[in-house]
Design a protein around this motif. Structure first.
Motif: not given
Ligand SMILES: [Zn+2]
Length: 389
Positions: A268-287
């Motif tokens: 998931i594009d971490a810059e386009k879709h930052p996580h509200p808790r961990v921000g743009s730290k991860y670009n690979v997310w588990p399903l």
């Protein structure tokens, strides 16, 4: 002693009403007297005089309808319903294979992308009640690993905690999946190394074609070294969204195409879709199936109680459990709770709020817990509804 008599009459009325509610609206004088003397042993010498008073009150109480009796009890002595609830809980059917486990552990795992609504009530109440029935543990797990399509919202973490507290289902432990990303990476690597998973770089439509024909794509048979190399490239951000997916190997001939080589982690594009808790730290997310399947084992969940719509997820996850040498928890799948007139779909609630159709999460037209609370519906009523269904 008129005042004392009034007090005594009120106590008898209370005991008789509770007795009546327990016995389909018909109280019996004998158990009422028994209960009365247990509470006020000093009345024993006067039992004869009291017996006629009890009979009179019992007659009066029995002339009310059961609904009326319940209403009075709920209004005047709500605390007695707590006791009643314990008896209700005992009526839940036993969980399977409890003896196999040292301690029963259940979990409720919402995605904090919306507030809770009545549709979640059954999972919460059953998981909580069963954990308590067996003196076990009830876990709250926030499943917030999709910052793109099911984007979590910070305020909902707390709202969910509040909803559980209001419902009287406080968790014993809490986990947040977005804190656990390194754990998911560790297992992804392990499965890739053992040849149980692969990084698929095929365009989605090409993969779909292959898999519906029960054929492997070219990525599947590449050696583990190559898989780990691709995995490293995923983490380094060398693939764009949609260009690489970690898939768990399954039976390619499985009759359900949705089970075949299911996706475990994606970019998931971490810059386009930052996580509200961990921000743009991860670009690979588990399903969902990967994170949930791993966590159920790692958190020691013994009994998964959830809706029927999750049945296929169990089938998918069982492959991973086998590869890791784990035993799948006991899974209990129940039917969906249908509530006429209540808009239960999460996406509809979120959309309605956004468009201003609903003023807030507690809009009385919604079946959110916040709305139910505002309408004066008691948590006891919700719990009872769930247990009685
Ligand atoms: Zn592929």
């Amino acid at each position: 002693m008129p005042e004392e008599n009034a007090e005594l009459a009120e106590l008898i009325r209370k005991i008789a009403l509770i007795n009546a509610v327990k016995h389909e609206g018909k109280a019996q004088p004998a158990p009422v007297i028994g209960k009365l003397l247990a509470e006020k042993p000093e009345l024993k010498p006067k039992v004869k005089e009291i017996a006629s008073l009890v009979s009179k009150i019992v007659r009066e109480i029995n002339s009310f309808s059961l609904t009326e009796q319940k209403r009075i009890v709920e209004e005047k002595w709500p605390e007695t319903l707590v006791k009643e609830k314990v008896e209700e809980v005992r009526r839940l059917p036993p969980l399977p294979n409890v003896e196999k486990y040292a301690r029963v552990v259940t979990r409720f795992s919402p995605n904090p992308d919306c507030v809770l609504h009545l549709g979640s009530a059954r999972a919460i109440v059953l998981c909580y009640e069963y954990a308590h029935m067996y003196h076990g543990k009830f876990i709250l797990r926030f499943e917030d690993t999709d910052p793109k399509l099911k984007r979590p919202v910070l305020e909902f973490y707390n709202r969910i905690r509040e909803d559980l507290a209001w419902l009287g289902c406080k968790p014993d432990e809490e986990y947040i999946q977005s804190d656990r990303t390194p754990i998911y990476y560790e297992y992804a690597e392990k499965l890739l190394k053992n040849g149980k998973a692969y990084v698929c770089t095929c365009p989605p439509e090409r993969f779909r074609e292959k898999i519906s024909a029960k054929k492997p794509c070219e990525c599947r048979s590449l050696p583990p070294e190559e898989q780990l190399e691709r995995w490293k490239r995923m983490l380094e951000g060398q693939y764009k969204e949609g260009e690489a997916v970690v898939r768990i190997k399954t039976d390619l001939n499985h009759p359900n195409p949705a089970v075949r080589d299911w996706p475990a982690l994606r970019i998931i594009d971490a810059e386009k879709h930052p996580h509200p808790r961990v921000g743009s730290k991860y670009n690979v997310w588990p399903l969902y199936n990967f994170a949930c399947g791993l966590d159920d084992h790692l958190m020691g969940v013994t009994h998964i109680i959830r809706g029927k719509e999750h049945y296929t997820n169990m089938v998918r996850q069982k492959y991973m459990y086998e590869y890791l040498g784990w035993q799948y928890p006991e899974a209990i799948h129940y039917g969906r709770l249908k509530i006429v007139g209540a808009s239960l779909s999460k996406s509809k609630i979120v959309q309605g709020i956004r468009e201003g159709i609903y003023k807030d999460w507690d809009d009385p037209r919604l079946a959110t817990f916040a709305a139910l609370r505002r309408r004066g519906i008691t948590p006891e009523a919700i719990r009872k509804l769930i247990i009685d269904v």
